[in-house]
Design a protein around this motif. Sequence first.
Motif, PDB file in Angstrom:
ATOM      1  N   ASN A 143       0.806  -1.228   0.000  1.00 43.68           N
ATOM      2  CA  ASN A 143       0.000   0.000   0.000  1.00 43.68           C
ATOM      3  C   ASN A 143       0.837   1.276   0.000  1.00 43.68           C
ATOM      4  O   ASN A 143       0.311   2.363  -0.175  1.00 43.68           O
ATOM      5  CB  ASN A 143      -1.009  -0.005   1.163  1.00 43.68           C
ATOM      6  N   LYS A 144       2.160   1.130   0.187  1.00 41.84           N
ATOM      7  CA  LYS A 144       3.012   2.322   0.140  1.00 41.84           C
ATOM      8  C   LYS A 144       3.599   2.536  -1.250  1.00 41.84           C
ATOM      9  O   LYS A 144       4.249   3.540  -1.508  1.00 41.84           O
ATOM     10  CB  LYS A 144       4.142   2.183   1.153  1.00 41.84           C
ATOM     11  N   GLY A 145       3.431   1.557  -2.149  1.00 40.99           N
ATOM     12  CA  GLY A 145       3.955   1.720  -3.506  1.00 40.99           C
ATOM     13  C   GLY A 145       4.760   0.520  -3.960  1.00 40.99           C
ATOM     14  O   GLY A 145       4.635  -0.569  -3.395  1.00 40.99           O
ATOM     15  N   GLU A 146       5.593   0.760  -4.950  1.00 41.31           N
ATOM     16  CA  GLU A 146       6.414  -0.322  -5.510  1.00 41.31           C
ATOM     17  C   GLU A 146       7.846  -0.180  -5.042  1.00 41.31           C
ATOM     18  O   GLU A 146       8.411   0.908  -5.088  1.00 41.31           O
ATOM     19  CB  GLU A 146       6.408  -0.213  -7.029  1.00 41.31           C
ATOM     20  N   PHE A 147       8.417  -1.283  -4.600  1.00 37.67           N
ATOM     21  CA  PHE A 147       9.788  -1.236  -4.108  1.00 37.67           C
ATOM     22  C   PHE A 147      10.588  -2.411  -4.651  1.00 37.67           C
ATOM     23  O   PHE A 147      10.024  -3.397  -5.117  1.00 37.67           O
ATOM     24  CB  PHE A 147       9.807  -1.309  -2.579  1.00 37.67           C
ATOM     25  N   TYR A 148      11.893  -2.291  -4.550  1.00 42.60           N
ATOM     26  CA  TYR A 148      12.760  -3.440  -4.824  1.00 42.60           C
ATOM     27  C   TYR A 148      13.370  -3.914  -3.521  1.00 42.60           C
ATOM     28  O   TYR A 148      13.659  -3.109  -2.631  1.00 42.60           O
ATOM     29  CB  TYR A 148      13.870  -3.052  -5.799  1.00 42.60           C
ATOM     30  N   GLN A 149      13.516  -5.221  -3.420  1.00 42.19           N
ATOM     31  CA  GLN A 149      14.248  -5.807  -2.302  1.00 42.19           C
ATOM     32  C   GLN A 149      15.509  -6.406  -2.885  1.00 42.19           C
ATOM     33  O   GLN A 149      15.447  -7.238  -3.790  1.00 42.19           O
ATOM     34  CB  GLN A 149      13.410  -6.890  -1.628  1.00 42.19           C
ATOM     35  N   ASP A 203      15.739   1.516   3.616  1.00 43.42           N
ATOM     36  CA  ASP A 203      15.663   0.783   4.875  1.00 43.42           C
ATOM     37  C   ASP A 203      16.304  -0.574   4.650  1.00 43.42           C
ATOM     38  O   ASP A 203      16.442  -1.027   3.508  1.00 43.42           O
ATOM     39  CB  ASP A 203      14.191   0.632   5.285  1.00 43.42           C
ATOM     40  N   THR A 204      16.693  -1.220   5.744  1.00 44.26           N
ATOM     41  CA  THR A 204      17.270  -2.564   5.639  1.00 44.26           C
ATOM     42  C   THR A 204      16.550  -3.452   6.638  1.00 44.26           C
ATOM     43  O   THR A 204      16.416  -3.084   7.806  1.00 44.26           O
ATOM     44  CB  THR A 204      18.778  -2.525   5.958  1.00 44.26           C
ATOM     45  N   LYS A 205      16.056  -4.600   6.139  1.00 48.36           N
ATOM     46  CA  LYS A 205      15.285  -5.494   7.005  1.00 48.36           C
ATOM     47  C   LYS A 205      15.788  -6.920   6.891  1.00 48.36           C
ATOM     48  O   LYS A 205      16.507  -7.260   5.962  1.00 48.36           O
ATOM     49  CB  LYS A 205      13.807  -5.445   6.634  1.00 48.36           C
ATOM     50  N   LYS A 206      15.337  -7.758   7.845  1.00 44.77           N
ATOM     51  CA  LYS A 206      15.724  -9.163   7.823  1.00 44.77           C
ATOM     52  C   LYS A 206      14.549 -10.034   7.451  1.00 44.77           C
ATOM     53  O   LYS A 206      13.420  -9.755   7.864  1.00 44.77           O
ATOM     54  CB  LYS A 206      16.172  -9.579   9.218  1.00 44.77           C
ATOM     55  N   GLU A 207      14.796 -11.071   6.691  1.00 41.51           N
ATOM     56  CA  GLU A 207      13.761 -12.071   6.478  1.00 41.51           C
ATOM     57  C   GLU A 207      14.428 -13.413   6.758  1.00 41.51           C
ATOM     58  O   GLU A 207      15.298 -13.834   6.013  1.00 41.51           O
ATOM     59  CB  GLU A 207      13.241 -12.001   5.042  1.00 41.51           C
ATOM     60  N   ASN A 208      14.024 -14.047   7.857  1.00 37.85           N
ATOM     61  CA  ASN A 208      14.787 -15.167   8.389  1.00 37.85           C
ATOM     62  C   ASN A 208      16.244 -14.735   8.489  1.00 37.85           C
ATOM     63  O   ASN A 208      16.536 -13.824   9.224  1.00 37.85           O
ATOM     64  CB  ASN A 208      14.568 -16.430   7.577  1.00 37.85           C
ATOM     65  N   ASN A 209      17.156 -15.320   7.711  1.00 41.11           N
ATOM     66  CA  ASN A 209      18.542 -14.875   7.851  1.00 41.11           C
ATOM     67  C   ASN A 209      19.042 -14.019   6.699  1.00 41.11           C
ATOM     68  O   ASN A 209      20.218 -13.732   6.595  1.00 41.11           O
ATOM     69  CB  ASN A 209      19.451 -16.081   8.043  1.00 41.11           C
ATOM     70  N   LEU A 210      18.133 -13.627   5.831  1.00 46.36           N
ATOM     71  CA  LEU A 210      18.509 -12.855   4.664  1.00 46.36           C
ATOM     72  C   LEU A 210      18.447 -11.359   4.978  1.00 46.36           C
ATOM     73  O   LEU A 210      17.491 -10.901   5.583  1.00 46.36           O
ATOM     74  CB  LEU A 210      17.497 -13.174   3.560  1.00 46.36           C
ATOM     75  N   ILE A 211      19.463 -10.604   4.538  1.00 46.04           N
ATOM     76  CA  ILE A 211      19.442  -9.143   4.752  1.00 46.04           C
ATOM     77  C   ILE A 211      18.930  -8.480   3.475  1.00 46.04           C
ATOM     78  O   ILE A 211      19.505  -8.664   2.393  1.00 46.04           O
ATOM     79  CB  ILE A 211      20.842  -8.630   5.108  1.00 46.04           C
ATOM     80  N   ILE A 212      17.838  -7.754   3.622  1.00 49.39           N
ATOM     81  CA  ILE A 212      17.154  -7.198   2.458  1.00 49.39           C
ATOM     82  C   ILE A 212      17.232  -5.682   2.454  1.00 49.39           C
ATOM     83  O   ILE A 212      16.864  -5.031   3.429  1.00 49.39           O
ATOM     84  CB  ILE A 212      15.679  -7.663   2.465  1.00 49.39           C
ATOM     85  N   HIS A 213      17.728  -5.120   1.337  1.00 54.52           N
ATOM     86  CA  HIS A 213      17.845  -3.666   1.199  1.00 54.52           C
ATOM     87  C   HIS A 213      16.659  -3.178   0.396  1.00 54.52           C
ATOM     88  O   HIS A 213      16.387  -3.704  -0.685  1.00 54.52           O
ATOM     89  CB  HIS A 213      19.155  -3.316   0.491  1.00 54.52           C
ATOM     90  N   ILE A 214      15.969  -2.183   0.916  1.00 54.65           N
ATOM     91  CA  ILE A 214      14.755  -1.729   0.249  1.00 54.65           C
ATOM     92  C   ILE A 214      15.032  -0.440  -0.507  1.00 54.65           C
ATOM     93  O   ILE A 214      15.538   0.542   0.061  1.00 54.65           O
ATOM     94  CB  ILE A 214      13.631  -1.550   1.276  1.00 54.65           C
ATOM     95  N   THR A 215      14.749  -0.459  -1.810  1.00 54.86           N
ATOM     96  CA  THR A 215      15.006   0.712  -2.648  1.00 54.86           C
ATOM     97  C   THR A 215      13.784   1.012  -3.496  1.00 54.86           C
ATOM     98  O   THR A 215      12.896   0.171  -3.650  1.00 54.86           O
ATOM     99  CB  THR A 215      16.181   0.457  -3.613  1.00 54.86           C
ATOM    100  N   LYS A 216      13.753   2.209  -4.059  1.00 55.43           N
ATOM    101  CA  LYS A 216      12.687   2.591  -4.990  1.00 55.43           C
ATOM    102  C   LYS A 216      13.065   2.095  -6.392  1.00 55.43           C
ATOM    103  O   LYS A 216      12.203   1.717  -7.175  1.00 55.43           O
ATOM    104  CB  LYS A 216      12.573   4.112  -5.020  1.00 55.43           C
ATOM    105  N   ASP A 217      14.370   2.150  -6.692  1.00 57.90           N
ATOM    106  CA  ASP A 217      14.833   1.772  -8.039  1.00 57.90           C
ATOM    107  C   ASP A 217      15.771   0.591  -7.974  1.00 57.90           C
ATOM    108  O   ASP A 217      16.388   0.333  -6.946  1.00 57.90           O
ATOM    109  CB  ASP A 217      15.572   2.950  -8.687  1.00 57.90           C
ATOM    110  N   LEU A 218      15.871  -0.069  -9.104  1.00 57.47           N
ATOM    111  CA  LEU A 218      16.815  -1.190  -9.211  1.00 57.47           C
ATOM    112  C   LEU A 218      18.064  -0.672  -9.931  1.00 57.47           C
ATOM    113  O   LEU A 218      17.958  -0.121 -11.031  1.00 57.47           O
ATOM    114  CB  LEU A 218      16.166  -2.303 -10.028  1.00 57.47           C
ATOM    115  N   PRO A 219      19.236  -0.813  -9.317  1.00 57.50           N
ATOM    116  CA  PRO A 219      20.445  -0.349 -10.015  1.00 57.50           C
ATOM    117  C   PRO A 219      20.617  -1.096 -11.338  1.00 57.50           C
ATOM    118  O   PRO A 219      20.388  -2.305 -11.394  1.00 57.50           O
ATOM    119  CB  PRO A 219      21.572  -0.697  -9.047  1.00 57.50           C
TER     120      PRO A 219
END
Length: 867
Positions: free
Chosen positions: A482-488, A521-537
């Motif tokens: 609901n906040k929009g489209e993001f890349y993990q 922002d940076t979050k964890k999913e189980n043991n994976l570190i996920i970087h949240i961005t608006k764009d994909l490099p």
Amino acid sequence: MKSNEIRAKFLNFFQSKEHKIVPSAPLVLKDDPTLMFSNSGMTQFKDYFLGYQTPVSNRIADTQKCLRVSGKHNDLDDVGKDTYHHTMFEMLGNWSFGDYFKKEAIEWSWELLTKEFGISKDNIYVTIFEGDASENLERDQEAYDFWKEHISEDRILNGNKNDNFWEMGEQGPCGPCSEIHVDIRSAEEKAQVDGKSLVNMDHPQVIEIWNLVFMEFNRKANGSLEKLPQQHVDTGMGFERLCMVLQGKTSNYDTDVFTDLIAELESISNKKYGSSQPIDMAIRVVVDHVRAVAFAIADGQLPSNNGAGYVIRRILRRAISYGYRNLGMNEPFIHKLIPVLAKQMGEAFPELPKQQKLINDVIFEEERSFLRTIEQGLVRLDNLISNSEGKVLSGAAVFELYDTFGFPPDLSRIIAEEKGFSIDEKGYEEEMAKQKKRSQKASATATSDWVVVDANASESFVGYDRTDGEVNITRYRKVENNKGEFYQIVLDQTPFYAESGGQIGDSGFLIAGDEKVEVLDTKKENNLIIHITKDLPEVKEGLTAKVNVKRRNDIMKNHSATHLLHQALRTVLGEHVQQKGSFVGPDYLRFDFSHFSKLTEEELKHVNDFVNNKIKEHLDLIEDRAMAFNDAIDAGAIALFGEKYGDVVRMIKFGDSVELCGGTHVVNTSDIYLFQIVSESSSAAGIRRIEAITGDKALAYFKNFEQQFRQVEDKLGKPKDVLASLEKLQYENDALKKEIENYKLQEVKNQKQVWKNQAQTYGDVNAILIKTSMDNALIKDIVFQLKAEIDNLFIVVANSFKDKPTISVGMSDNVVKEKSWNAGNLVREWAKEIKGGGGGQPDFATAGGKDVNGLSKVLELAKELLD
Ligand code: ATP
Ligand code: MG
């Protein structure tokens, strides 16, 4: 055999088979977006099966606290109705990770049940997977052949894919399973109906106790199955059901797991278990639910309004309403069971007795407030019933009672029925569906598949040592919410800290040439570190990762300060202080802890000074990233309840503050610079909350204070002693107020005399008609004094004060009676002349208005009345 012995025997048996015994993981899960609670023994080993982590041992056994009240496994509606499903239960399990397989798993389960525990083999049935043509899966002949060595072939039953092929999820490890069922019916019953025909038929005395899962396949994204390179065993046995079988009972609730709780509840409620169906069901519900709630609170999950906390609140409320309805309990009572529970289970689960007071307080408070909700709901329901035209209550109204006021719908139903009403169930369901849709919409996320850039890359965190570096993208995916489209985005070596342990995730940039993508922002999913961005490099390799360093430094100050604060609280308030949640961000820190009263000024000052002294002591950070858990505990480290720790932990030490922690910290306490508590409050029953600031924020806080003080000083004319000057001002102010009071009294006295002199008699009435200009407060005083001094008084005061007209009318009681005049009515009538309104009592009333020119007319009207 007592339940505690049964548990120990299971663990000892598998220890003798070279299994490593591990503790139960917490009931409440963190960092798993697909699951809120542990719902089976394997939950904590998911990463082993998925290959994200290497097992600590290839043979493991334990007892795991499980909760099946939400999501895929939800037994809540059955609990209390039947005698063998619980909300929280213990699952005994043994695992092989790429080690032994079907042969040993079957052999050992048989040995344990029939030899160690002595269950007669004539009471056992086992099932095996019959195969499935659509999946091209064959019958599990292997398992059949191993079973055949122990049990007669007519007791080995086929099971279909639904019962006997186990899958962890849509994708991932899966395989056939073999269940062990026990028939505990009496000999006569057995003679009448063949047990075989009752297996998997929901019969309360022919039940599954153990499930042996043989993981040998991997379900791929396209739905096909492939053989796993390694084969695993995952078993789960219901502890309470095992106790029932071994203690010769026909219900889990008749085992010693529950009998003490039931006895206590019988004495609290004055109701006997076994006396009627509704009472029995309520007793089962309460003694079951109290366990689930107590364990959840012990693991740090307090009842709340959303997420896992809401699930816990609902369980507790289900117990409270059964108690209210079927046991007549309209005072808090469930918390009274905690001492018995803590005693009963404390040996295996020390978190219970250690936090007994907190659990008690939280449950008591929840009970109190929900019982109040019930009482208020009953009034609303009564209104609904008496205002209802037909004999059917509107579904929307009953839903509102539930949704807005928390009143349980089944209670509405029962009470309505008692009064000869029914509920429009269809309408209710419609409202429910609408609400579900609304909340689904609000939380809907669409997650696309991972795009794997480098399948062989590993992923690690390097952010303890540096805040930038060269990185490669190993995989990414798109997420829409609901906040929009993001890349993990996942990186091979990331300096970005992922939110966990209360510490907020890092932000910063991924840079490649001219391209600069912001990491939000940076979050964890189980043991994976996920970087949240608006764009994909565009570029996936050789990027530069840069953490926002100023922000990270502020976070570190707050995190290290949190440790010192924890130590301070335990020193000043006592060792009962347990961390119950924290937030560590760049701007401030928040620390929740168990403690039972508001902190005094003195305690707060003590705590504040303690932390600032540690800052002044220049304590170096001593960090050990790979310490054996037990060594860390021996070194005085505090392990938090509800956290999952591996055998190897990271220890953070500043002087005598020793904690197990994965967060980022300053290298010396003096870097924190300054610490200041800004608030202390209650966050829930038995839990206090402190918010504090450090570093630049703390400095700015004091600067602001200084500025305000300078302004005060200026206003006072920069006296030498500001406080003395302020006190003098206050003293003068008080003296002036007193003087004004005296002046007013004198004024009243004077005016009264003036008015008295104007009194005229009209028949037997002594009338005073006054036009004046004075404070309204004084008028009322004078009128009442005159009423005491003059008989048969009738007084009208037309006042104009600061351009506002008012009318006051007063009269003696006998005038009211004899003339049938009413000051309230008169004032209302006359107020029209001054374009206003008013009212009051028959003997005194006032009115205000807008038009001072009407005041003369008012007095004329008064005179007319008298004439
Ligand atoms: P059932 O069909 O009886 O609900 P299940 O197929 O859901 O059992 P599994 O998921 O295989 O059970 O779990 C393994 C074991 O855990 C079961 O054999 C049973 O002994 C126990 N178990 C499962 N659910 C519960 C529950 N709600 N309460 C108590 N024990 C349970
Ligand atoms: Mg089940």
